[in-house]
Motif scaffolding. Structure first.
Motif, mmCIF file in Angstrom:
data_model
loop_
_atom_site.group_PDB
_atom_site.id
_atom_site.type_symbol
_atom_site.label_atom_id
_atom_site.label_comp_id
_atom_site.label_asym_id
_atom_site.label_seq_id
_atom_site.Cartn_x
_atom_site.Cartn_y
_atom_site.Cartn_z
ATOM 1 N N ALA A 46 93.164 -30.161 -44.022
ATOM 2 C CA ALA A 46 91.591 -29.736 -44.401
ATOM 3 C C ALA A 46 91.240 -30.818 -45.650
ATOM 4 C CB ALA A 46 91.415 -28.509 -43.900
ATOM 5 N N VAL A 47 92.030 -30.805 -46.639
ATOM 6 C CA VAL A 47 92.577 -31.467 -47.427
ATOM 7 C C VAL A 47 92.018 -32.547 -47.679
ATOM 8 C CG1 VAL A 47 93.473 -31.718 -49.940
ATOM 9 C CG2 VAL A 47 94.085 -29.770 -48.993
ATOM 10 N N LYS A 48 92.899 -33.405 -46.722
ATOM 11 C CA LYS A 48 92.393 -35.012 -46.576
ATOM 12 C C LYS A 48 91.062 -35.203 -45.990
ATOM 13 C CE LYS A 48 94.509 -39.034 -43.821
ATOM 14 N NZ LYS A 48 95.425 -39.029 -43.056
ATOM 15 N N ARG A 49 90.614 -34.449 -44.682
ATOM 16 C CA ARG A 49 89.219 -34.609 -44.449
ATOM 17 C C ARG A 49 88.391 -34.453 -45.728
ATOM 18 N NH1 ARG A 49 88.490 -33.938 -38.830
ATOM 19 N NH2 ARG A 49 86.307 -34.225 -39.725
ATOM 20 N N VAL A 50 88.239 -33.112 -46.378
ATOM 21 C CA VAL A 50 87.483 -33.204 -47.288
ATOM 22 C C VAL A 50 87.613 -33.884 -48.349
ATOM 23 C CG1 VAL A 50 87.598 -31.627 -49.253
ATOM 24 C CG2 VAL A 50 87.858 -30.538 -47.205
ATOM 25 N N GLN A 51 88.903 -34.720 -48.512
ATOM 26 C CA GLN A 51 88.422 -35.371 -49.535
ATOM 27 C C GLN A 51 88.640 -36.907 -49.154
ATOM 28 O OE1 GLN A 51 92.251 -35.292 -51.911
ATOM 29 N NE2 GLN A 51 91.773 -33.202 -52.685
ATOM 30 N N PHE A 62 86.558 -23.660 -39.853
ATOM 31 C CA PHE A 62 85.271 -23.751 -39.464
ATOM 32 C C PHE A 62 84.743 -25.078 -39.776
ATOM 33 C CE2 PHE A 62 80.907 -22.985 -41.073
ATOM 34 C CZ PHE A 62 80.048 -22.747 -39.761
ATOM 35 N N MET A 63 85.030 -25.333 -41.156
ATOM 36 C CA MET A 63 84.549 -25.828 -42.419
ATOM 37 C C MET A 63 85.145 -27.226 -41.431
ATOM 38 S SD MET A 63 82.377 -24.795 -44.107
ATOM 39 C CE MET A 63 83.068 -26.221 -45.823
ATOM 40 N N LEU A 64 86.516 -27.167 -40.911
ATOM 41 C CA LEU A 64 86.752 -28.668 -40.692
ATOM 42 C C LEU A 64 86.102 -28.957 -39.125
ATOM 43 C CD1 LEU A 64 89.416 -30.734 -40.872
ATOM 44 C CD2 LEU A 64 90.982 -28.983 -39.107
ATOM 45 N N LYS A 65 86.415 -28.250 -38.248
ATOM 46 C CA LYS A 65 85.510 -28.156 -36.936
ATOM 47 C C LYS A 65 84.406 -29.007 -37.050
ATOM 48 C CE LYS A 65 83.983 -25.086 -34.365
ATOM 49 N NZ LYS A 65 83.410 -23.487 -33.797
ATOM 50 N N ASN A 66 83.174 -28.811 -37.720
ATOM 51 C CA ASN A 66 81.789 -29.456 -38.117
ATOM 52 C C ASN A 66 82.409 -30.362 -39.343
ATOM 53 O OD1 ASN A 66 80.230 -27.165 -36.549
ATOM 54 N ND2 ASN A 66 81.844 -25.716 -37.430
ATOM 55 N N GLY A 67 83.139 -30.721 -39.430
ATOM 56 C CA GLY A 67 83.115 -31.862 -40.752
ATOM 57 C C GLY A 67 82.534 -32.063 -41.718
ATOM 58 N N PHE A 68 82.413 -30.566 -42.185
ATOM 59 C CA PHE A 68 81.583 -29.866 -43.723
ATOM 60 C C PHE A 68 83.002 -30.670 -44.803
ATOM 61 C CE2 PHE A 68 78.916 -27.349 -41.427
ATOM 62 C CZ PHE A 68 78.226 -28.274 -41.412
ATOM 63 N N CYS A 69 82.525 -31.596 -45.785
ATOM 64 C CA CYS A 69 83.648 -31.644 -46.794
ATOM 65 C C CYS A 69 83.321 -30.616 -47.905
ATOM 66 C CB CYS A 69 83.158 -32.845 -47.292
ATOM 67 S SG CYS A 69 81.512 -33.654 -48.191
ATOM 68 N N GLY A 70 82.185 -29.648 -48.101
ATOM 69 C CA GLY A 70 82.322 -28.781 -48.700
ATOM 70 C C GLY A 70 81.061 -27.778 -48.604
ATOM 71 N N ALA A 71 81.406 -26.104 -49.116
ATOM 72 C CA ALA A 71 79.960 -25.516 -48.968
ATOM 73 C C ALA A 71 79.203 -25.000 -49.853
ATOM 74 C CB ALA A 71 80.924 -24.906 -47.690
ATOM 75 N N PHE A 72 78.204 -24.036 -49.897
ATOM 76 C CA PHE A 72 77.674 -23.204 -50.858
ATOM 77 C C PHE A 72 77.479 -21.706 -50.128
ATOM 78 C CE2 PHE A 72 73.500 -22.614 -53.990
ATOM 79 C CZ PHE A 72 74.364 -21.707 -54.109
ATOM 80 N N LEU A 73 77.904 -20.670 -50.907
ATOM 81 C CA LEU A 73 78.072 -19.785 -50.406
ATOM 82 C C LEU A 73 76.372 -19.051 -51.174
ATOM 83 C CD1 LEU A 73 80.393 -21.041 -49.018
ATOM 84 C CD2 LEU A 73 81.494 -18.504 -48.936
ATOM 85 N N LEU A 74 75.651 -18.545 -50.279
ATOM 86 C CA LEU A 74 74.626 -17.482 -51.448
ATOM 87 C C LEU A 74 74.999 -16.153 -50.194
ATOM 88 C CD1 LEU A 74 71.758 -19.743 -50.824
ATOM 89 C CD2 LEU A 74 72.867 -18.469 -53.511
ATOM 90 N N GLY A 75 74.939 -15.254 -51.364
ATOM 91 C CA GLY A 75 74.604 -13.974 -50.953
ATOM 92 C C GLY A 75 76.343 -12.866 -50.668
ATOM 93 N N PHE A 76 76.688 -13.528 -49.950
ATOM 94 C CA PHE A 76 77.840 -13.144 -49.769
ATOM 95 C C PHE A 76 78.164 -11.420 -50.313
ATOM 96 C CE2 PHE A 76 77.755 -16.449 -47.750
ATOM 97 C CZ PHE A 76 78.703 -16.723 -46.330
ATOM 98 N N THR A 99 82.774 -39.282 -46.775
ATOM 99 C CA THR A 99 82.375 -37.866 -45.919
ATOM 100 C C THR A 99 81.417 -37.344 -46.609
ATOM 101 O OG1 THR A 99 84.103 -37.543 -45.388
ATOM 102 C CG2 THR A 99 82.836 -35.654 -44.927
ATOM 103 N N HIS A 100 80.236 -37.124 -46.879
ATOM 104 C CA HIS A 100 79.073 -36.816 -47.031
ATOM 105 C C HIS A 100 77.975 -35.507 -46.848
ATOM 106 C CE1 HIS A 100 79.275 -39.682 -51.024
ATOM 107 N NE2 HIS A 100 79.357 -40.604 -49.436
ATOM 108 N N LYS A 101 78.612 -34.510 -45.805
ATOM 109 C CA LYS A 101 78.328 -33.785 -45.206
ATOM 110 C C LYS A 101 78.364 -32.279 -45.540
ATOM 111 C CE LYS A 101 77.684 -31.715 -39.784
ATOM 112 N NZ LYS A 101 78.504 -32.132 -39.307
ATOM 113 N N VAL A 102 77.456 -31.827 -46.094
ATOM 114 C CA VAL A 102 78.279 -29.892 -47.235
ATOM 115 C C VAL A 102 77.047 -29.296 -46.247
ATOM 116 C CG1 VAL A 102 78.650 -31.615 -48.919
ATOM 117 C CG2 VAL A 102 76.826 -30.922 -48.531
ATOM 118 N N CYS A 103 77.291 -27.791 -46.431
ATOM 119 C CA CYS A 103 76.074 -26.898 -46.096
ATOM 120 C C CYS A 103 76.472 -26.041 -47.013
ATOM 121 C CB CYS A 103 77.343 -26.395 -44.665
ATOM 122 S SG CYS A 103 78.384 -25.001 -44.929
#
Length: 343
Positions: free
Chosen positions: A46-51, A110-124, A55-59
């Motif tokens: 996952a680290v390799k995919r993130v870096q 979930f992040m790896l499967k969907n190809g997201f390189c990062g996420a912002f978590l709101l309301g957790f 890659t410019h897909k975030v959620c």
């Protein structure tokens, strides 16, 4: 760093099967795909995919926060995040989540499967599965109003200590001594922060905290019905609320009980949602600049994706003084003009 061949060797399957699992191919079973994803995360793929460069897909993952209209807290935060992301040519996907989804699929998978390189978590909340899992994640992640000790995870928010201090100072200067706090839900880091800030601010202004005047509710208007009469019985002349929604409920309940705002009881909110200026009387509140919070969250996430570890980014609050606050009814004081105050 793990490769597709390393994953295949560990699982004893073909590299083509691993590739299909990582890229969401339809001709392998869901069980095999999940096994591949979990193993990839475990081995650091996952680290390799993130870096990976380019890659410019975030959620933005949202739990227990409304965001579909401008009157709702999350709306402007998401707008700010998207504005900043668009300038940097990032694609942003907004995904509502729930506890069932979090229990069914691990965060990193979930992040790896969907190809997201990062996420912002709101309301957790602190008890959410994904909050527990990001303690060990290697995926760049930004949390709102939560802090976790992980070099891949940062936090963005508004300085609640300054905000509460501004509120208490205004009331103390108006002669109020019996000040109540109607806080948010207990399982929230920001609730604990505002509780601690209230105690510190009261002590700083040499005011006594009555435990009967410090209560937890929920970040909704209806919680006021359970607490306002109790505050009045214990002599409260002012109520500091953890959100504007709570404050709107407090004002409504005070009116139902025959009390005038602010002549009998002053009320202060937190957030400065659009509803604040339309309440009757208009609400004095601590403003959070939500568009800037969203922009700051993206800026922090981009730095984490680039390998820069940033722990916490706090914006400064602003006190917006309107008609819901005035001098303590036991003490005449000059009328406070409408204006904004900074810490």
């Amino acid at each position: 760093m793990a490769t597709i061949k390393d994953i295949a060797k560990k699982l004893g399957i073909a590299t083509s099967t691993v590739s299909k699992g990582l890229n969401g191919a339809k001709d392998i079973s869901e069980e095999t795909r999940q096994l591949v994803l979990d193993t990839a995360v475990e081995m650091g793929y996952a680290v390799k995919r993130v870096q990976r460069k380019g890659t410019h897909k975030v959620c933005i993952l949202i739990e227990n926060m409304e965001y579909n209209s401008i009157d709702q807290f999350g709306y402007e935060i998401i707008v700010g995040f998207k504005l900043a992301a668009a300038r940097r040519h990032f694609d942003v996907t907004v995904l509502p989540t729930n506890l069932n989804m979090q229990a069914e699929e691990k965060y990193d998978s979930f992040m790896l499967k969907n190809g997201f390189c990062g996420a912002f978590l709101l309301g957790f909340s602190l008890h959410d599965d994904y909050i527990a899992q990001v303690h060990k994640t290697s995926v760049p992640t930004v949390l709102f109003d939560n802090v976790i000790q992980n070099r891949h995870v940062g936090s963005v928010g508004t300085d609640g200590f300054e905000g509460i201090e501004l509120a208490v100072r205004l009331l103390a200067d108006g002669g109020h001594k019996r000040i109540a706090l109607l806080n948010g839900a207990k399982n929230s880091m920001v609730t604990q922060e505002r509780h601690d800030a209230f105690l510190e601010s009261m002590e700083r202004h040499k005011l006594t905290v009555d435990p009967a005047l410090v209560q937890n509710g929920w970040f909704v208007a209806d919680c006021a019905k359970q607490h306002v009469a109790h505050f009045l019985e214990h002599g409260a002349t002012a109520i500091v609320c953890a959100s504007d929604l709570i404050a709107s409920g407090v004002i409504a309940e005070l009116k139902r009980l025959g009390k005038r705002v602010p002549e009998d009881v002053s009320v202060i909110g937190f957030d400065d949602l659009p509803i604040a200026q339309h309440l009757c009387p208009a609400l004095t509140t601590v403003r959070q600049d939500r568009v800037s919070l969203g922009k700051s969250a993206f800026m922090l996430l981009e730095e984490l994706i680039g390998g820069v570890s940033i722990g916490k980014l706090l914006l400064r609050p602003e006190l917006i003084i309107r008609e819901s606050t005035g001098p303590c009814p036991e003490k005449e004081a000059p009328k406070i003009p409408q204006k904004s105050l900074y810490f």
